[in-house]
Scaffold this active site. Structure first.
Site, PDB file in Angstrom:
ATOM      1  N   GLY A 112       0.842  -1.194   0.000  1.00  0.00           N
ATOM      2  CA  GLY A 112       0.000   0.000   0.000  1.00  0.00           C
ATOM      3  C   GLY A 112       0.866   1.228   0.000  1.00  0.00           C
ATOM      4  O   GLY A 112       1.962   1.227   0.536  1.00  0.00           O
ATOM      5  N   CYS A 113       0.363   2.282  -0.650  1.00  0.00           N
ATOM      6  CA  CYS A 113       1.162   3.509  -0.717  1.00  0.00           C
ATOM      7  C   CYS A 113       0.771   4.513   0.346  1.00  0.00           C
ATOM      8  O   CYS A 113       1.386   5.559   0.474  1.00  0.00           O
ATOM      9  CB  CYS A 113       1.051   4.144  -2.109  1.00  0.00           C
ATOM     10  SG  CYS A 113      -0.613   4.695  -2.523  1.00  0.00           S
ATOM     11  N   GLY A 114      -0.323   4.242   1.108  1.00  0.00           N
ATOM     12  CA  GLY A 114      -0.629   5.065   2.259  1.00  0.00           C
ATOM     13  C   GLY A 114      -1.249   6.409   1.971  1.00  0.00           C
ATOM     14  O   GLY A 114      -1.211   7.287   2.820  1.00  0.00           O
TER      15      GLY A 114
END
Length: 270
Positions: A112-114
């Site tokens: 995930g890139c957040g």
């Protein structure tokens, strides 16, 4: 105009150096607190924000982040004080709540890139609505008037010189809504919430912002549905590309009577 709730600031002591002279005194600074967005009792995201217009913030964030597609999909918003910040508890209709739960389950993996629940690079550069068919023509002086009206409505920035503003300007009716926040994205989300909550047609006016034009600002404006976005600072290359795809007229570097048009200049009557 939809008047913003009084935004918080405080007076703090400071020592100033002015033309070689040192003087003690005070300055107004904006409050900045953590604000959580909770759906169905689970926290989805936490932002640092100004503690004003939080119901608008919850509605606008839900819209521009794709959690809802219409104001009617939110049943209620409750603002809960939580320690040093606030928890915005948003109650969604069953269909939207189920969709968000499914989205959360998909996000439960290790990658995930957040970015506010975005789980892939492709979603960060997401598709936006096509506003190329929006029939709005704006006189050049209305761009200048929109930015001036927003500036005049920024009470918190006048006090602190430390916050961003976002406004919605209708060429026939003037400035209909304005919101301020320490974050430019937050200010635009609060404006989006105010506009849809009041039932204002976003296609009939200009979104004006006191910041640079990043791609997120274009994405949020497209989702709101306004075909003209104006800013006091310059755009990024990706913001221009995204505005082209969305059919948005991008106006930047609005300073006094001057501005530059980067996309869909046919909407601006010069």
């Amino acid at each position: 105009m939809i008047v913003s709730a009084k935004a918080s600031y405080r007076r703090v002591a400071r020592t100033a150096l002015r033309q070689g002279t040192v003087a003690a005194g005070e300055r107004s600074v904006p409050e900045e607190v953590p604000v959580a967005f909770s759906y169905g009792g689970s926290t989805h995201a936490v932002m640092m924000a100004s503690p004003a217009d939080l119901v608008d913030f919850a509605i606008g964030f839900s819209l521009t982040e794709g959690i809802i597609s219409a104001r009617s999909e939110i049943l209620s918003v409750e603002v809960i004080e939580a320690g040093q910040g606030y928890d915005l508890q948003v109650d969604l209709r069953d269909a939207e709540a189920d969709a968000l739960r499914a989205r959360r389950r998909h996000m439960a993996g290790p990658v995930g890139c957040g970015l506010c629940g975005i789980e892939s690079i492709e979603q960060a550069v997401r598709l936006v609505p096509d506003l190329s068919g929006a029939k709005l023509s704006v006189e050049g002086h209305e761009i200048v008037a929109a930015m001036k009206a927003l500036n005049d409505a920024q009470d918190l920035n006048r006090e602190t010189r430390a916050v961003h503003g976002a406004g919605f300007y209708n060429p026939e009716k003037g400035l209909l809504a304005a919101r301020e926040d320490v974050g430019r994205h937050n200010a635009l989300d609060k404006l989006a919430g105010a506009v849809v909550n009041a039932g204002i047609s976003a296609r009939a006016g200009i979104v004006a912002v006191t910041s640079r034009l990043s791609v997120e600002m274009v994405q949020k404006t497209a989702i709101l549905g306004s075909p003209v976005l104006a800013a006091i600072s310059a755009p990024t290359a990706l913001a221009i590309e995204t505005a082209e795809r969305a059919g948005i007229t991008l106006v930047a570097l609005v300073r006094g009577e001057d501005f530059e048009i980067f996309t869909r200049a046919d909407r601006i009557i010069l």
